[in-house]
Design a protein around this motif. Structure first.
Motif, PDB file in Angstrom:
ATOM      1  N   ASP A 117     -12.563  -3.032  10.541  1.00  0.00           N
ATOM      2  CA  ASP A 117     -12.097  -4.358  10.136  1.00  0.00           C
ATOM      3  C   ASP A 117     -11.920  -4.474   8.621  1.00  0.00           C
ATOM      4  N   THR A 118     -12.136  -3.366   7.901  1.00  0.00           N
ATOM      5  CA  THR A 118     -12.053  -3.387   6.449  1.00  0.00           C
ATOM      6  C   THR A 118     -10.756  -2.722   5.992  1.00  0.00           C
ATOM      7  N   PHE A 119     -10.061  -3.370   5.071  1.00  0.00           N
ATOM      8  CA  PHE A 119      -8.868  -2.767   4.475  1.00  0.00           C
ATOM      9  C   PHE A 119      -9.298  -2.214   3.124  1.00  0.00           C
ATOM     10  N   GLU A 120      -9.443  -0.897   3.066  1.00  0.00           N
ATOM     11  CA  GLU A 120      -9.931  -0.211   1.862  1.00  0.00           C
ATOM     12  C   GLU A 120      -8.769  -0.020   0.894  1.00  0.00           C
ATOM     13  N   ARG A 121      -8.816  -0.714  -0.241  1.00  0.00           N
ATOM     14  CA  ARG A 121      -7.765  -0.607  -1.257  1.00  0.00           C
ATOM     15  C   ARG A 121      -8.142   0.452  -2.281  1.00  0.00           C
ATOM     16  N   ARG A 122      -7.188   1.312  -2.609  1.00  0.00           N
ATOM     17  CA  ARG A 122      -7.386   2.299  -3.662  1.00  0.00           C
ATOM     18  C   ARG A 122      -6.043   2.917  -4.007  1.00  0.00           C
ATOM     19  N   ASP A 123      -6.003   3.616  -5.148  1.00  0.00           N
ATOM     20  CA  ASP A 123      -4.807   4.357  -5.527  1.00  0.00           C
ATOM     21  C   ASP A 123      -4.776   5.679  -4.763  1.00  0.00           C
ATOM     22  N   HIS A 124      -3.565   6.111  -4.435  1.00  0.00           N
ATOM     23  CA  HIS A 124      -3.350   7.391  -3.759  1.00  0.00           C
ATOM     24  C   HIS A 124      -2.470   8.254  -4.665  1.00  0.00           C
ATOM     25  N   THR A 125      -2.940   9.458  -4.957  1.00  0.00           N
ATOM     26  CA  THR A 125      -2.216  10.402  -5.803  1.00  0.00           C
ATOM     27  C   THR A 125      -1.885  11.636  -4.966  1.00  0.00           C
ATOM     28  N   LEU A 126      -0.597  11.978  -4.920  1.00  0.00           N
ATOM     29  CA  LEU A 126      -0.182  13.097  -4.076  1.00  0.00           C
ATOM     30  C   LEU A 126      -0.906  14.392  -4.441  1.00  0.00           C
ATOM     31  N   SER A 127      -1.009  14.712  -5.729  1.00  0.00           N
ATOM     32  CA  SER A 127      -1.636  15.975  -6.119  1.00  0.00           C
ATOM     33  C   SER A 127      -3.111  16.048  -5.722  1.00  0.00           C
ATOM     34  N   ALA A 128      -3.756  14.897  -5.540  1.00  0.00           N
ATOM     35  CA  ALA A 128      -5.161  14.881  -5.110  1.00  0.00           C
ATOM     36  C   ALA A 128      -5.320  15.276  -3.642  1.00  0.00           C
ATOM     37  N   ALA A 129      -4.223  15.307  -2.902  1.00  0.00           N
ATOM     38  CA  ALA A 129      -4.266  15.677  -1.483  1.00  0.00           C
ATOM     39  C   ALA A 129      -4.028  17.171  -1.265  1.00  0.00           C
ATOM     40  N   ARG A 130      -3.907  17.943  -2.347  1.00  0.00           N
ATOM     41  CA  ARG A 130      -3.671  19.391  -2.201  1.00  0.00           C
ATOM     42  C   ARG A 130      -4.716  19.997  -1.284  1.00  0.00           C
ATOM     43  N   GLY A 131      -4.281  20.962  -0.503  1.00  0.00           N
ATOM     44  CA  GLY A 131      -5.167  21.593   0.462  1.00  0.00           C
ATOM     45  C   GLY A 131      -4.893  21.111   1.880  1.00  0.00           C
ATOM     46  N   ARG A 132      -4.200  19.979   2.003  1.00  0.00           N
ATOM     47  CA  ARG A 132      -3.783  19.458   3.310  1.00  0.00           C
ATOM     48  C   ARG A 132      -2.296  19.164   3.230  1.00  0.00           C
ATOM     49  N   ALA A 133      -1.623  19.236   4.354  1.00  0.00           N
ATOM     50  CA  ALA A 133      -0.229  18.810   4.409  1.00  0.00           C
ATOM     51  C   ALA A 133      -0.192  17.286   4.351  1.00  0.00           C
ATOM     52  N   VAL A 134       0.859  16.745   3.742  1.00  0.00           N
ATOM     53  CA  VAL A 134       1.035  15.294   3.671  1.00  0.00           C
ATOM     54  C   VAL A 134       2.424  14.945   4.189  1.00  0.00           C
ATOM     55  N   VAL A 135       2.461  13.984   5.095  1.00  0.00           N
ATOM     56  CA  VAL A 135       3.710  13.431   5.608  1.00  0.00           C
ATOM     57  C   VAL A 135       3.957  12.138   4.849  1.00  0.00           C
ATOM     58  N   LEU A 136       5.017  12.104   4.047  1.00  0.00           N
ATOM     59  CA  LEU A 136       5.399  10.880   3.339  1.00  0.00           C
ATOM     60  C   LEU A 136       6.471  10.189   4.175  1.00  0.00           C
ATOM     61  N   ALA A 137       6.148   9.031   4.710  1.00  0.00           N
ATOM     62  CA  ALA A 137       7.092   8.278   5.530  1.00  0.00           C
ATOM     63  C   ALA A 137       7.547   7.051   4.740  1.00  0.00           C
ATOM     64  N   PHE A 138       8.725   7.157   4.123  1.00  0.00           N
ATOM     65  CA  PHE A 138       9.302   6.015   3.413  1.00  0.00           C
ATOM     66  C   PHE A 138       9.950   5.097   4.450  1.00  0.00           C
ATOM     67  N   TYR A 139       9.680   3.802   4.349  1.00  0.00           N
ATOM     68  CA  TYR A 139      10.264   2.845   5.289  1.00  0.00           C
ATOM     69  C   TYR A 139      10.678   1.576   4.545  1.00  0.00           C
ATOM     70  N   PRO A 140      11.737   0.903   5.013  1.00  0.00           N
ATOM     71  CA  PRO A 140      12.265  -0.259   4.291  1.00  0.00           C
ATOM     72  C   PRO A 140      11.335  -1.467   4.204  1.00  0.00           C
ATOM     73  N   GLY A 141      10.589  -1.796   5.277  1.00  0.00           N
ATOM     74  CA  GLY A 141       9.811  -3.017   5.171  1.00  0.00           C
ATOM     75  C   GLY A 141       8.751  -3.246   6.221  1.00  0.00           C
ATOM     76  N   ASP A 142       7.658  -3.869   5.790  1.00  0.00           N
ATOM     77  CA  ASP A 142       6.601  -4.285   6.703  1.00  0.00           C
ATOM     78  C   ASP A 142       7.136  -5.310   7.693  1.00  0.00           C
ATOM     79  N   ASN A 143       6.607  -5.269   8.898  1.00  0.00           N
ATOM     80  CA  ASN A 143       6.902  -6.270   9.927  1.00  0.00           C
ATOM     81  C   ASN A 143       8.373  -6.368  10.304  1.00  0.00           C
ATOM     82  N   THR A 144       9.111  -5.273  10.167  1.00  0.00           N
ATOM     83  CA  THR A 144      10.491  -5.240  10.656  1.00  0.00           C
ATOM     84  C   THR A 144      10.502  -4.374  11.918  1.00  0.00           C
ATOM     85  N   ALA A 145      11.472  -4.579  12.768  1.00  0.00           N
ATOM     86  CA  ALA A 145      11.447  -3.986  14.112  1.00  0.00           C
ATOM     87  C   ALA A 145      11.294  -2.462  14.116  1.00  0.00           C
ATOM     88  N   VAL A 146      12.208  -1.746  13.466  1.00  0.00           N
ATOM     89  CA  VAL A 146      12.164  -0.279  13.527  1.00  0.00           C
ATOM     90  C   VAL A 146      10.967   0.264  12.746  1.00  0.00           C
TER      91      VAL A 146
END
Length: 161
Positions: A24-53
């Motif tokens: 039930d907690t929304f954990e807010r923090r900054d995300h840095t791509l280079s800090a995720a090294r060692g794992r694959a990262v899927v970046l999913a760019f999308y136009p907008g929250d709460n839109t159908a697709v």
């Protein structure tokens, strides 16, 4: 529209504010791509929250969370809305991946997916554990999205040896 990074090139690094719904907690923090090294990262760019697709796409990825975890991959959703909008979206649909706020669209521009009118083109970038772009798909219209099966197939070839 700029072409963005090419397959085999280092992915443009970035730091964006965002949050992740954990129970039930929304954990807010900054995300840095280079800090995720060692794992694959899927970046999913999308136009907008709460839109159908976009809702269908991110709900699909969230419900397939274990598939991505099994491939040692993280999924990050990125759109131009702010973190408050992302929190509402995540809570409304139980989305379990980090949702990042690219309000000024600097990251979308770096990846060549900023688009007039819609903000960003629906697109997916698979970043290897070494920070190198391994696969991408940029939609022309954005009415459909890449399935978990397609992403899992692509990710299975770039896992950490």
């Amino acid at each position: 529209m700029a072409s963005g990074p090419q397959i085999g090139q280092p992915a443009p690094d970035f730091t964006l504010p965002g949050g992740t719904l954990d129970d039930d907690t929304f954990e807010r923090r900054d995300h840095t791509l280079s800090a995720a090294r060692g794992r694959a990262v899927v970046l999913a760019f999308y136009p907008g929250d709460n839109t159908a697709v976009c809702t269908k796409q991110l709900c699909s990825y969230s419900s397939g969370f274990e598939t991505f975890e099994g491939l040692d991959a993280e999924v990050w959703g990125i759109s131009p809305q702010d973190v408050d909008s992302h929190e509402s979206f995540a809570r409304g649909f139980g989305l379990r991946m980090p949702l990042l706020a690219d309000v000024g669209r600097q990251t979308a521009r770096a990846y060549g997916v900023a688009a007039p009118g819609i903000g960003v083109r629906r697109s997916v970038f698979l970043i290897g554990p070494d920070g190198v772009l391994r696969w991408k798909h940029v939609a022309l219209l954005g009415a459909t999205f890449q399935s978990i099966d397609t992403l899992a197939e692509q990710l299975s070839g770039i896992r950490t040896p």
